[in-house]
Scaffold this motif. Structure first.
Motif, mmCIF file in Angstrom:
data_model
loop_
_atom_site.group_PDB
_atom_site.id
_atom_site.type_symbol
_atom_site.label_atom_id
_atom_site.label_comp_id
_atom_site.label_asym_id
_atom_site.label_seq_id
_atom_site.Cartn_x
_atom_site.Cartn_y
_atom_site.Cartn_z
ATOM 1 N N ARG A 174 32.162 7.949 -9.949
ATOM 2 C CA ARG A 174 33.242 8.235 -10.621
ATOM 3 C C ARG A 174 34.387 8.845 -9.544
ATOM 4 O O ARG A 174 35.546 8.704 -10.031
ATOM 5 N N THR A 175 33.839 9.497 -8.718
ATOM 6 C CA THR A 175 34.893 9.933 -7.634
ATOM 7 C C THR A 175 34.374 9.705 -6.395
ATOM 8 O O THR A 175 33.360 9.225 -6.035
ATOM 9 N N PRO A 176 35.223 9.980 -5.372
ATOM 10 C CA PRO A 176 34.915 9.723 -3.870
ATOM 11 C C PRO A 176 33.613 10.196 -3.476
ATOM 12 O O PRO A 176 32.921 9.779 -2.589
ATOM 13 N N LYS A 177 33.377 11.514 -4.144
ATOM 14 C CA LYS A 177 32.384 12.475 -3.593
ATOM 15 C C LYS A 177 31.003 11.904 -3.931
ATOM 16 O O LYS A 177 29.913 11.697 -3.402
ATOM 17 N N ASP A 178 30.992 10.819 -5.029
ATOM 18 C CA ASP A 178 29.859 10.282 -5.498
ATOM 19 C C ASP A 178 29.389 9.092 -4.349
ATOM 20 O O ASP A 178 28.203 8.646 -4.368
ATOM 21 N N LEU A 179 30.325 8.569 -3.549
ATOM 22 C CA LEU A 179 30.128 7.527 -2.548
ATOM 23 C C LEU A 179 29.548 8.247 -1.249
ATOM 24 O O LEU A 179 28.996 7.530 -0.568
ATOM 25 N N LYS A 180 29.788 9.502 -1.039
ATOM 26 C CA LYS A 180 29.308 10.096 -0.013
ATOM 27 C C LYS A 180 27.637 9.843 0.363
ATOM 28 O O LYS A 180 26.955 10.234 -0.550
ATOM 29 N N GLY A 181 27.490 9.451 1.598
ATOM 30 C CA GLY A 181 26.153 9.289 2.030
ATOM 31 C C GLY A 181 25.622 7.826 1.794
ATOM 32 O O GLY A 181 24.556 7.288 2.109
ATOM 33 N N LEU A 182 26.378 7.090 0.782
ATOM 34 C CA LEU A 182 25.943 5.759 0.295
ATOM 35 C C LEU A 182 26.389 4.670 1.295
ATOM 36 O O LEU A 182 27.325 4.670 1.766
ATOM 37 N N ARG A 183 25.192 3.842 1.562
ATOM 38 C CA ARG A 183 25.512 2.774 2.528
ATOM 39 C C ARG A 183 25.936 1.533 1.543
ATOM 40 O O ARG A 183 25.001 1.144 0.757
ATOM 41 N N ILE A 184 26.948 1.296 1.725
ATOM 42 C CA ILE A 184 27.666 0.109 0.821
ATOM 43 C C ILE A 184 27.895 -1.232 1.633
ATOM 44 O O ILE A 184 28.664 -1.190 2.789
ATOM 45 N N ARG A 185 27.318 -2.240 1.042
ATOM 46 C CA ARG A 185 27.588 -3.560 1.875
ATOM 47 C C ARG A 185 29.022 -4.042 1.620
ATOM 48 O O ARG A 185 29.764 -3.995 0.569
ATOM 49 N N THR A 186 29.460 -4.776 2.676
ATOM 50 C CA THR A 186 30.609 -4.948 2.822
ATOM 51 C C THR A 186 30.923 -6.147 3.880
ATOM 52 O O THR A 186 29.996 -5.851 4.827
ATOM 53 N N PRO A 187 31.724 -7.140 4.083
ATOM 54 C CA PRO A 187 32.007 -7.994 5.215
ATOM 55 C C PRO A 187 32.130 -7.226 6.336
ATOM 56 O O PRO A 187 32.608 -6.103 6.342
ATOM 57 N N GLY A 188 32.023 -7.838 7.666
ATOM 58 C CA GLY A 188 32.214 -6.960 8.830
ATOM 59 C C GLY A 188 33.602 -6.843 9.427
ATOM 60 O O GLY A 188 33.782 -6.101 10.486
ATOM 61 N N ALA A 189 34.656 -7.628 8.830
ATOM 62 C CA ALA A 189 35.984 -7.498 9.446
ATOM 63 C C ALA A 189 36.403 -6.240 9.293
ATOM 64 O O ALA A 189 36.273 -5.502 8.485
ATOM 65 N N PRO A 190 37.372 -5.598 10.157
ATOM 66 C CA PRO A 190 37.817 -4.280 10.526
ATOM 67 C C PRO A 190 38.425 -3.741 8.968
ATOM 68 O O PRO A 190 38.203 -2.617 8.539
ATOM 69 N N ILE A 191 39.061 -4.494 8.381
ATOM 70 C CA ILE A 191 39.686 -4.221 7.029
ATOM 71 C C ILE A 191 38.846 -3.648 6.025
ATOM 72 O O ILE A 191 39.048 -2.710 5.082
ATOM 73 N N TRP A 192 37.853 -4.600 5.822
ATOM 74 C CA TRP A 192 36.675 -4.324 4.949
ATOM 75 C C TRP A 192 35.912 -2.941 5.282
ATOM 76 O O TRP A 192 35.700 -2.221 4.463
ATOM 77 N N GLN A 193 35.584 -2.812 6.335
ATOM 78 C CA GLN A 193 34.864 -1.757 7.242
ATOM 79 C C GLN A 193 35.691 -0.391 6.587
ATOM 80 O O GLN A 193 35.298 0.603 6.301
ATOM 81 N N GLU A 194 36.890 -0.621 7.399
ATOM 82 C CA GLU A 194 38.023 0.909 7.192
ATOM 83 C C GLU A 194 38.204 1.112 5.625
ATOM 84 O O GLU A 194 38.217 2.451 5.412
ATOM 85 N N SER A 195 38.261 0.010 4.876
ATOM 86 C CA SER A 195 38.443 0.396 3.368
ATOM 87 C C SER A 195 37.281 1.086 2.897
ATOM 88 O O SER A 195 37.482 2.083 2.036
ATOM 89 N N ILE A 196 35.949 0.646 3.026
ATOM 90 C CA ILE A 196 35.007 1.583 2.325
ATOM 91 C C ILE A 196 35.010 2.644 3.016
ATOM 92 O O ILE A 196 34.423 3.666 2.201
ATOM 93 N N ARG A 197 34.968 2.774 4.301
ATOM 94 C CA ARG A 197 34.760 4.184 4.637
ATOM 95 C C ARG A 197 35.843 5.006 4.310
ATOM 96 O O ARG A 197 35.473 6.462 4.054
ATOM 97 N N ALA A 198 37.187 4.529 4.249
ATOM 98 C CA ALA A 198 38.352 5.554 3.621
ATOM 99 C C ALA A 198 38.043 5.897 2.343
ATOM 100 O O ALA A 198 38.157 6.986 1.784
ATOM 101 N N LEU A 199 37.013 5.134 1.536
ATOM 102 C CA LEU A 199 36.755 5.495 -0.014
ATOM 103 C C LEU A 199 35.698 6.479 0.054
ATOM 104 O O LEU A 199 35.336 7.038 -0.973
ATOM 105 N N GLY A 200 35.370 6.802 1.050
ATOM 106 C CA GLY A 200 34.042 7.741 1.164
ATOM 107 C C GLY A 200 32.760 7.281 1.460
ATOM 108 O O GLY A 200 31.628 8.138 1.536
#
Length: 342
Positions: A174-200
């Protein structure tokens, strides 16, 4: 007299044979001319999705319409489930001039023209209608020309919109805090990686086909996907929460070799683009319309749909991806051309 009749008969036979040979030659010439006018161009379209997905049916429709309008001169053969190979390898073959097309995204094209990756950044656009306006923008036209001139990649269309991507996990988000520590699959391109990292979350690069086993074996805690991906690959069997973060409106591109595209007669080039845009828009709207039904299907299979997500909080964090990859100025320029607030 008898001798004369024999000679006359032989002459008549030889004349008939000559006429027959001449007629056969004429017919062969006509057949060759006809074959030349029907010269076939074969384009092999590769995509990673299952044959059951709407995109696959949309690609088949595009192929059928192109074949009809070119009287069979241009044939598009559609290969689902990455039958021709992984996306990155296919793109390299395209650059070398192979008669292959690929369904891809701005993130991967951003490996060649970095600014175009902005189209896959967090909360970039909000609707199919906004996506359609992009192709008229001067900045976007510049990127597409650079792809052609420097890298040999011809964009046929980017009217293929898969929809919003959400978080598929085994806990509610529900919030970015809920994503903390979770390993989320995403494609390897930089924008995907940085987007998911930015969201927590912690981004994990993994092929789409490996997501099911990845979640099942706990190599990853979840993935970020559009609704159709979840049902298409039966991911509801290994993850029980879909949290509607709507963090990326996924814009897909159909690309092919510029070198091979240039071999097509101009009329065929026009048909290829027109029918791809048409099929893309139709398929995108169809997928948008079927989301309510898919959500009901997922609920029936024991999946919880989390709708009360704090989108504004995720949006604020998403800005970090733009800053990290120096895309903030580019995004703002696009917004100005669109008349969109930022």
């Amino acid at each position: 007299m008898k001798k004369i009749r024999v000679i006359s008969l032989i002459t008549a036979i030889l004349f008939a044979i000559a006429i027959s040979v001449s007629w056969i030659g004429f017919e062969n010439s006509k057949a060759q001319s006809k074959a030349q006018s029907k010269a076939k161009y074969v384009i092999k379209l590769n995509h990673v999705l299952a044959p059951t997905e709407p995109y696959h049916q949309g690609f088949l429709k595009w192929a059928a319409n192109v074949k009809k309008r070119t009287n069979g001169a241009v044939e598009i053969q559609v290969f689902p489930s990455a039958q021709l190979g992984v996306e990155e390898d296919i793109i390299e073959q395209i650059r070398q001039g192979a008669n292959i097309a690929q369904n891809t995204d701005a993130a991967r094209l951003g490996m060649y023209v970095p600014q175009i990756a902005v189209m896959n950044a967090p909360y970039f656009l909000d609707s199919i209608e906004e996506v359609q306006k992009l192709k008229n923008l001067s900045l976007v036209k510049k990127w597409l020309k650079e792809l052609e001139d420097k890298f040999g990649i011809k964009v046929i269309s980017f009217s293929w919109v898969q929809g919003f991507r959400h978080m598929l996990t085994n806990k509610p988000i529900r919030t970015p805090k809920d994503l903390k520590g979770l390993r989320i699959r995403t494609p390897g391109a930089p924008i995907w990686q940085e987007s998911i990292r930015a969201l927590g979350a912690t981004p994990v690069a993994m092929n789409f086909g490996d997501v099911y086993m990845g979640i099942q074996q706990k190599a990853i805690d979840g993935a970020e996907l559009v609704y159709r991906n979840i049902t298409g690959n039966k991911l509801y069997e290994v993850a029980k929460y879909v949290s509607e973060t709507k963090h990326i409106l996924l814009i897909n591109f159909i690309i092919m070799s510029k070198k091979y595209f240039d071999k097509l007669p101009p009329a065929y080039q026009k048909i290829l683009i027109e029918e791809c845009d048409k099929a893309g828009i139709e398929t995108s709207k169809l997928m948008e319309q079927e989301i309510a039904k898919i959500k009901q299907e997922l609920k029936a299979k024991g999946v919880t749909i989390v709708e009360n997500v704090n989108i504004s909080e995720f949006k604020k964090l998403g800005e970090n991806a733009y800053r990290k990859l120096n895309l903030l100025t580019v995004r703002n320029q696009i917004y100005r051309e669109l008349g969109k607030k930022y």
